[in-house]
Design an enzyme around this catalytic site. Structure first.
Site, mmCIF file in Angstrom:
data_model
loop_
_atom_site.group_PDB
_atom_site.id
_atom_site.type_symbol
_atom_site.label_atom_id
_atom_site.label_comp_id
_atom_site.label_asym_id
_atom_site.label_seq_id
_atom_site.Cartn_x
_atom_site.Cartn_y
_atom_site.Cartn_z
ATOM 1 N N CYS A 166 15.544 31.035 -25.598
ATOM 2 C CA CYS A 166 14.178 31.541 -25.507
ATOM 3 C C CYS A 166 13.171 30.491 -26.010
ATOM 4 O O CYS A 166 12.997 29.485 -25.351
ATOM 5 C CB CYS A 166 14.079 32.885 -26.220
ATOM 6 S SG CYS A 166 12.782 33.888 -25.504
ATOM 7 N N HIS B 213 17.900 36.186 -25.283
ATOM 8 C CA HIS B 213 18.493 36.275 -26.619
ATOM 9 C C HIS B 213 19.859 36.934 -26.477
ATOM 10 O O HIS B 213 19.924 38.131 -26.215
ATOM 11 C CB HIS B 213 17.660 37.200 -27.519
ATOM 12 C CG HIS B 213 16.356 36.645 -27.956
ATOM 13 N ND1 HIS B 213 16.131 36.158 -29.224
ATOM 14 C CD2 HIS B 213 15.183 36.518 -27.306
ATOM 15 C CE1 HIS B 213 14.890 35.760 -29.335
ATOM 16 N NE2 HIS B 213 14.276 35.966 -28.192
ATOM 17 N N GLU C 4 21.993 36.940 -29.097
ATOM 18 C CA GLU C 4 22.373 37.301 -30.470
ATOM 19 C C GLU C 4 21.856 38.659 -30.901
ATOM 20 O O GLU C 4 22.325 39.215 -31.884
ATOM 21 C CB GLU C 4 21.885 36.206 -31.438
ATOM 22 C CG GLU C 4 20.384 36.163 -31.721
ATOM 23 C CD GLU C 4 19.526 35.728 -30.541
ATOM 24 O OE1 GLU C 4 20.070 35.282 -29.513
ATOM 25 O OE2 GLU C 4 18.294 35.859 -30.637
HETATM 26 N N1 GLN Z 1 7.219 33.436 -25.511
HETATM 27 C C1 GLN Z 1 7.714 32.831 -26.724
HETATM 28 C C2 GLN Z 1 7.220 31.399 -26.836
HETATM 29 O O1 GLN Z 1 6.516 30.936 -26.020
HETATM 30 C C3 GLN Z 1 9.224 32.837 -26.762
HETATM 31 C C4 GLN Z 1 9.718 34.236 -27.006
HETATM 32 C C5 GLN Z 1 11.054 34.315 -27.657
HETATM 33 O O2 GLN Z 1 11.595 33.331 -28.173
HETATM 34 N N2 GLN Z 1 11.586 35.500 -27.688
HETATM 35 O O3 GLN Z 1 7.564 30.781 -27.779
#
Ligand code: GLN
Length: 186
Positions: A77, A168, A170
């Site tokens: 992410c 994610h 985890e």
């Molecule tokens: N949208 C977030 C960002 O730009 C990332 C979201 C996440 O890690 N769950 O950092």
């Protein structure tokens, strides 16, 4: 073998527990000395703009770029955003670690209210339930190996020693991505 988890912001604790549940030693990494002590690194989800700022404040940008040039790194992410060579929607002064030759779009699956759980299909046949939270989309990925898809979209990739995923694992107890990551260590 010891896997580090970048512990500046985001859900690093869940990644530490996921790695330990696989019988592998894990430790939090907050500075260059702690980075030296690990064989591979996970960059967790969280907020990539905040993590970028903290990486600079803690003097970690150059050490992380050097580490990612030769050692295994998995970004999930926000971590995927930080490992991308190009990011759509990044702040003008946002520093990336880079290394994955992909373009990623921040918040592309929607904001917090559009967060969802879904089943991703790994190319090796395993399927797992994972969470997409303000998730980035992998827009362009011509040079990288596909690791997993969600419906028809590529959501996890590998390039050399680097891996990245939009989701994610985890938070839902999914460990297949961690297993693939660990098995890539020499
Ligand atoms: N949208 C977030 C960002 O730009 C990332 C979201 C996440 O890690 N769950 O950092």
């Amino acid at each position: 073998m010891r896997v580090g988890v970048l512990a500046l912001q985001g859900d690093f604790r869940e990644h530490l527990l996921a790695i330990e549940s696989l019988g592998v030693q894990a430790s939090a990494v907050k500075n260059p000395v702690e980075l030296e002590a690990v064989d591979g690194l996970i960059i967790p989800g969280g907020e990539s703009t905040t993590i970028s700022k903290l990486i600079e404040i803690f003097g970690m940008l150059s050490p992380l770029r050097k580490f990612a040039a030769t050692k295994p790194v998995l970004g999930t992410c926000a971590g995927l955003i930080l490992l991308s060579n190009k990011v759509s929607g990044a702040l003008a002064d946002q520093q990336l670690i880079g290394g994955l030759p992909i373009t990623t779009e921040r918040n592309s699956y929607g904001g917090q209210l559009q967060s969802f759980e879904g089943q991703v299909d790994f190319v090796d046949g395993v399927s797992e339930n994972v969470a997409f939270i303000r998730a980035p989309r992998i827009l362009e990925h011509p040079e990288v190996e596909v690791v997993a898809k969600f419906q028809d979209e590529v959501v996890a990739v590998r390039h050399g020693t680097l891996m990245g995923a939009s989701f994610h694992p985890e938070l839902t107890g999914a460990t297949h991505l961690h297993k693939l990551f660990i098995s890539s260590f020499n």
